[in-house]
Design a protein around this motif. Structure first.
Motif, PDB file in Angstrom:
ATOM      1  N   ARG A   1     -26.588 -13.380  15.384  1.00  0.00           N
ATOM      2  CA  ARG A   1     -25.877 -12.341  14.641  1.00  0.00           C
ATOM      3  C   ARG A   1     -24.930 -11.642  15.606  1.00  0.00           C
ATOM      4  NH1 ARG A   1     -27.268 -10.555   9.023  1.00  0.00           N
ATOM      5  NH2 ARG A   1     -25.769  -8.973   9.592  1.00  0.00           N
ATOM      6  N   GLU A   2     -24.900 -10.293  15.614  1.00  0.00           N
ATOM      7  CA  GLU A   2     -23.828  -9.607  16.338  1.00  0.00           C
ATOM      8  C   GLU A   2     -24.120  -9.285  17.795  1.00  0.00           C
ATOM      9  OE1 GLU A   2     -23.435  -7.735  12.083  1.00  0.00           O
ATOM     10  OE2 GLU A   2     -25.030  -8.687  13.240  1.00  0.00           O
ATOM     11  N   SER A   3     -25.212  -9.764  18.349  1.00  0.00           N
ATOM     12  CA  SER A   3     -25.588  -9.441  19.725  1.00  0.00           C
ATOM     13  C   SER A   3     -25.065 -10.505  20.685  1.00  0.00           C
ATOM     14  CB  SER A   3     -27.113  -9.348  19.842  1.00  0.00           C
ATOM     15  OG  SER A   3     -27.508  -9.000  21.142  1.00  0.00           O
ATOM     16  N   ILE A   4     -24.317 -10.054  21.721  1.00  0.00           N
ATOM     17  CA  ILE A   4     -23.701 -10.979  22.669  1.00  0.00           C
ATOM     18  C   ILE A   4     -23.609 -10.301  24.035  1.00  0.00           C
ATOM     19  CG2 ILE A   4     -21.287 -10.300  22.331  1.00  0.00           C
ATOM     20  CD1 ILE A   4     -20.592 -13.316  22.195  1.00  0.00           C
ATOM     21  N   GLY A   5     -23.448 -11.093  25.085  1.00  0.00           N
ATOM     22  CA  GLY A   5     -23.260 -10.560  26.436  1.00  0.00           C
ATOM     23  C   GLY A   5     -22.589 -11.603  27.296  1.00  0.00           C
ATOM     24  N   ILE A   6     -22.185 -11.195  28.498  1.00  0.00           N
ATOM     25  CA  ILE A   6     -21.489 -12.116  29.400  1.00  0.00           C
ATOM     26  C   ILE A   6     -21.945 -11.853  30.830  1.00  0.00           C
ATOM     27  CG2 ILE A   6     -19.481 -10.620  29.818  1.00  0.00           C
ATOM     28  CD1 ILE A   6     -17.769 -13.252  29.544  1.00  0.00           C
ATOM     29  N   SER A   7     -22.017 -12.908  31.624  1.00  0.00           N
ATOM     30  CA  SER A   7     -22.440 -12.760  33.020  1.00  0.00           C
ATOM     31  C   SER A   7     -21.340 -12.097  33.841  1.00  0.00           C
ATOM     32  CB  SER A   7     -22.797 -14.126  33.614  1.00  0.00           C
ATOM     33  OG  SER A   7     -21.668 -14.982  33.616  1.00  0.00           O
ATOM     34  N   LYS A   8     -21.733 -11.467  34.918  1.00  0.00           N
ATOM     35  CA  LYS A   8     -20.762 -10.751  35.748  1.00  0.00           C
ATOM     36  C   LYS A   8     -19.737 -11.706  36.368  1.00  0.00           C
ATOM     37  CE  LYS A   8     -23.874  -6.920  36.869  1.00  0.00           C
ATOM     38  NZ  LYS A   8     -23.179  -5.985  35.961  1.00  0.00           N
ATOM     39  N   ASN A   9     -20.145 -12.939  36.631  1.00  0.00           N
ATOM     40  CA  ASN A   9     -19.199 -13.910  37.188  1.00  0.00           C
ATOM     41  C   ASN A   9     -18.402 -14.640  36.106  1.00  0.00           C
ATOM     42  OD1 ASN A   9     -21.016 -15.701  36.067  1.00  0.00           O
ATOM     43  ND2 ASN A   9     -21.715 -16.553  38.020  1.00  0.00           N
ATOM     44  N   LYS A  10     -18.623 -14.241  34.836  1.00  0.00           N
ATOM     45  CA  LYS A  10     -17.890 -14.782  33.677  1.00  0.00           C
ATOM     46  C   LYS A  10     -18.163 -16.266  33.436  1.00  0.00           C
ATOM     47  CE  LYS A  10     -15.875 -10.756  33.450  1.00  0.00           C
ATOM     48  NZ  LYS A  10     -16.361  -9.732  32.515  1.00  0.00           N
ATOM     49  N   LYS A  11     -19.226 -16.784  34.013  1.00  0.00           N
ATOM     50  CA  LYS A  11     -19.541 -18.205  33.848  1.00  0.00           C
ATOM     51  C   LYS A  11     -20.282 -18.481  32.548  1.00  0.00           C
ATOM     52  CE  LYS A  11     -21.683 -22.113  36.286  1.00  0.00           C
ATOM     53  NZ  LYS A  11     -22.419 -22.543  37.505  1.00  0.00           N
ATOM     54  N   TYR A  12     -21.114 -17.509  32.115  1.00  0.00           N
ATOM     55  CA  TYR A  12     -21.952 -17.717  30.943  1.00  0.00           C
ATOM     56  C   TYR A  12     -21.712 -16.623  29.903  1.00  0.00           C
ATOM     57  CZ  TYR A  12     -24.554 -20.428  34.430  1.00  0.00           C
ATOM     58  OH  TYR A  12     -24.910 -21.300  35.422  1.00  0.00           O
ATOM     59  N   VAL A  13     -21.852 -17.002  28.647  1.00  0.00           N
ATOM     60  CA  VAL A  13     -21.897 -16.027  27.562  1.00  0.00           C
ATOM     61  C   VAL A  13     -23.264 -16.173  26.901  1.00  0.00           C
ATOM     62  CG1 VAL A  13     -20.771 -17.617  25.936  1.00  0.00           C
ATOM     63  CG2 VAL A  13     -20.760 -15.159  25.477  1.00  0.00           C
ATOM     64  N   TYR A  14     -23.913 -15.026  26.612  1.00  0.00           N
ATOM     65  CA  TYR A  14     -25.288 -15.024  26.130  1.00  0.00           C
ATOM     66  C   TYR A  14     -25.359 -14.633  24.662  1.00  0.00           C
ATOM     67  CZ  TYR A  14     -26.035 -14.425  31.207  1.00  0.00           C
ATOM     68  OH  TYR A  14     -26.010 -14.546  32.563  1.00  0.00           O
ATOM     69  N   ILE A  15     -26.300 -15.264  23.954  1.00  0.00           N
ATOM     70  CA  ILE A  15     -26.654 -14.821  22.605  1.00  0.00           C
ATOM     71  C   ILE A  15     -28.165 -14.879  22.475  1.00  0.00           C
ATOM     72  CG2 ILE A  15     -24.485 -15.695  21.603  1.00  0.00           C
ATOM     73  CD1 ILE A  15     -26.247 -17.935  20.291  1.00  0.00           C
ATOM     74  N   LYS A  16     -28.670 -14.278  21.408  1.00  0.00           N
ATOM     75  CA  LYS A  16     -30.083 -14.451  21.056  1.00  0.00           C
ATOM     76  C   LYS A  16     -30.139 -15.053  19.657  1.00  0.00           C
ATOM     77  CE  LYS A  16     -30.294  -9.600  19.606  1.00  0.00           C
ATOM     78  NZ  LYS A  16     -30.927  -8.301  19.792  1.00  0.00           N
ATOM     79  N   ASN A  17     -31.094 -15.948  19.451  1.00  0.00           N
ATOM     80  CA  ASN A  17     -31.226 -16.600  18.156  1.00  0.00           C
ATOM     81  C   ASN A  17     -31.788 -15.649  17.117  1.00  0.00           C
ATOM     82  OD1 ASN A  17     -32.281 -19.743  19.635  1.00  0.00           O
ATOM     83  ND2 ASN A  17     -30.233 -19.009  19.162  1.00  0.00           N
ATOM     84  N   MET A  18     -31.321 -15.798  15.898  1.00  0.00           N
ATOM     85  CA  MET A  18     -31.808 -14.983  14.794  1.00  0.00           C
ATOM     86  C   MET A  18     -33.173 -15.468  14.306  1.00  0.00           C
ATOM     87  SD  MET A  18     -29.819 -14.232  11.227  1.00  0.00           S
ATOM     88  CE  MET A  18     -30.588 -13.319   9.881  1.00  0.00           C
TER      89      MET A  18
END
Length: 611
Positions: free
Chosen positions: A498-515
């Motif tokens: 859903r609407e939860s997201i994040g990104i690593s400080k080195n911009k290598k990864y983008v994170y989500i959590k499964n619903m």
């Protein structure tokens, strides 16, 4: 007619109990703004007015479809035609998508709670949330205080009580155990509710719960409501089709019996989870007197947060002691932002406030024409912020003067924008995602993809890297958008989110959590298709909280709708620890210092955890 009678003193006087014999109407889930909703409600109101023995009317939430000012005004116009007293509480549809930050409901209807006595029975109604957030239902902190004030000061503890709320008092309401325990200290007889759109009888730990059908016609020719008769110490529920028929009673609840299981022991929160990870300790904690519907910011020893009492508060990171408070004239759902010695925080009173970090003194404020529920971001000496008036603004941090504005936003802005290279990116509750020139506010592109505005990418805090802007939306899809053109690089529903997201400080990864699957997923930002880098089986359960994901060099912090902080090891991709601070959703997890995080939950709890 005035809808609310907040006469607590009336509710508290000694009642001589007698056999009751009266009738009221239970109307719920009118969803004004829907296709036939106004016509369905008009038929119900005309029908109620034609029945002389109805004493009053209860409306139990989801009065509107999106909680907009226009929908609320339309609902009030219709309800004002009633020729009997009426009482009303909001539901999740009135509070989740509210452009006013839930202020207009109170302004238009007079209150979001009620307390009145009728023939010896005390009726108590409270609002439900979480306001402005997607998550399990939650009786707001202020409403809990309201309920406490009534129950504590009752002169006759044996007076029968009927409780009214939009949600069932079960797992769909995150603090239901708290409410049930409070009600059981008195002579609770039943709770009346909506939300499910059907007639249904519940048992909430011994308390009968009566869900009423939606007033909408749905796929039928007519809508409807319930006529409720209290006679000879029994509640009778009869479904009524306006101007056509009243069906036989589908529900009978005796009032002359004490509710069984009078266990009022407070439910222990999180012991089973927290005991598994003894290395996680609480450094300090506090309980606010209202909800906290926003994240927080920190600089040095100052941590700043806002609440729904309209307060901007600075705490000591080390001790949790309050350093200063600044009061605004509206609820606040915006996350403050700090730049050196200045704090920026908007309010639903329509103002953007700039305060000094050390004392909370007002430096300047910028007035808009409507409420603000969005969160700001600062780049250089410019504050970037959307609002509910259809305008996105860039404001000089030092002077509070307008640099530029873009005035063509469809519906209201709730998100915090992301600044990437020479553009600012954000979504609105009008099915649209925007890219504006950072220097002059000119539209670069806009992405209009969603037919249903409930799918708008409006609550997500977008992130950007490698020439892409990443979002997750209520349609449960994740998208990577070309930052220059607005075209989809890729869009995928393979991993529910859903609407939860994040990104690593080195911009290598983008994170989500499964619903649904309960995992935390990391994807490569550089890939031209959705490519999984790693996955952690975090056992999140059903997860719909829109709160953003944060990280340190070693840990990814995942907020949940169940009040649990989840820490995932970035190197091993394994669960590091969990800690439950509340039953309400987590707003934000802010790393501070070495192995410490500040965490707030929607029910006003604030903790500093050391791990």
């Amino acid at each position: 007619m005035k809808s609310i009678i907040p006469l607590i003193l009336l509710c508290l006087h000694v009642i001589t109990l007698q056999a009751q014999n009266f009738t009221f109407a239970h109307v719920t889930d009118t969803h004004i703004g829907g296709k036939t909703s106004s016509e369905d409600l008009q038929k119900t109101i005309d029908d109620i007015n034609s029945i002389p023995n109805i004493d009053f009317v209860l409306f139990t939430g989801d009065i509107t479809e999106f909680g907009s000012d226009n929908e609320l005004e339309e609902a009030k116009k219709l309800i004002d035609q009633l020729n009997k007293p009426w009482y009303i509480v909001p539901g999740n549809h009135d509070s989740k998508w509210s452009e006013s930050g839930c202020n207009s409901f109170v302004r238009i209807f007079g209150s979001e709670s009620f307390c009145f006595e009728h023939e010896g029975i005390l009726f108590i109604g409270t609002a439900s949330g979480p306001n402005m957030r997607m998550g399990p239902g939650l009786v707001p902190r202020e409403q809990v205080v309201f309920l406490d004030s009534i129950l504590t000061n009752m002169r006759n503890p044996d007076q029968p009580i009927i409780f009214v709320n939009h949600y069932p008092l079960d797992e769909s309401l995150s603090n239901s155990s708290l409410i049930v325990n409070k009600l059981k200290t008195r002579n609770i007889k039943a709770t009346l509710l909506g939300h499910g759109h059907i007639n249904k009888l519940y048992n909430f730990n011994g308390i009968p719960g009566i869900m009423g059908r939606s007033n909408l016609r749905a796929k039928k020719t007519y809508g409807g409501y319930n006529l409720v008769n209290i006679k000879n110490d029994t509640i009778y529920y009869n479904e009524r089709t306006p101007d056509i028929e009243t069906l036989p009673a589908w529900c009978k609840i005796p009032l002359n019996q004490k509710i069984a299981n009078q266990d009022t022991t407070p439910v222990s929160i999180g012991d089973s989870i927290n005991k598994r990870y003894p290395d996680v300790e609480v450094c300090w904690e506090l309980q606010d007197n209202s909800d906290i519907g926003s994240g927080l910011a920190a600089e040095g020893d100052f941590a700043v947060y806002s609440n729904t009492l309209g307060e901007i508060t600075a705490l000591s990171v080390k001790t949790g002691k309050i350093i200063w408070k600044f009061k605004t004239n509206g609820k606040i759902f915006s996350t403050p932002v700090i730049k050196k010695d200045k704090v920026i925080c908007p309010s639903t009173d329509g103002n953007i406030y700039c305060l000094t970090l050390d004392t909370g003194e007002l430096l300047w404020k910028f007035e808009t024409s409507k409420s603000i529920v969005a969160s700001p971001v600062i780049k250089g000496n410019t504050v970037f912020l959307g609002a509910s008036d259809g305008i996105f603004r860039a404001i000089d941090l030092n002077t509070g003067k307008l640099n530029w504005q873009y005035s063509h936003i469809d519906n209201f802005v709730e998100t915090r924008p992301v600044i990437y290279k020479n553009a600012v990116y954000f979504g609105s509750w009008g099915n649209t995602f925007y890219a504006l020139n950072k220097k002059n506010g000119k539209l670069l592109w806009k992405r209009e993809k969603y037919e249903n505005r409930m799918y708008s990418p409006a609550a997500v805090w977008p992130v950007a890297a490698k020439g892409k802007v990443f979002i997750v939306a209520p349609d449960r899809h994740m998208s990577a958008i070309d930052s220059k053109t607005g075209k989809d690089v890729w869009e995928s529903g393979e991993y529910s989110c859903r609407e939860s997201i994040g990104i690593s400080k080195n911009k290598k990864y983008v994170y989500i959590k499964n619903m649904f699957e309960g995992n935390v997923d990391a994807f490569y930002t550089s890939s031209q298709k959705q490519t999984l880098a790693w996955e952690c089986d975090a056992q999140l359960g059903y997860e719909i909280s829109p709160s953003p994901i944060s990280e340190t060099s070693k840990i990814v912090f995942v907020p949940t709708a169940s009040g649990v902080v989840v820490a995932v090891n970035k190197k091993t991709h394994m669960l590091e620890w969990k800690y439950k601070i509340s039953d309400a959703l987590i707003n934000y997890i802010l790393p501070v210092g070495k192995n410490q995080v500040l965490v707030s939950s929607f029910d006003g709890k604030f903790k500093c955890l050391k791990y």
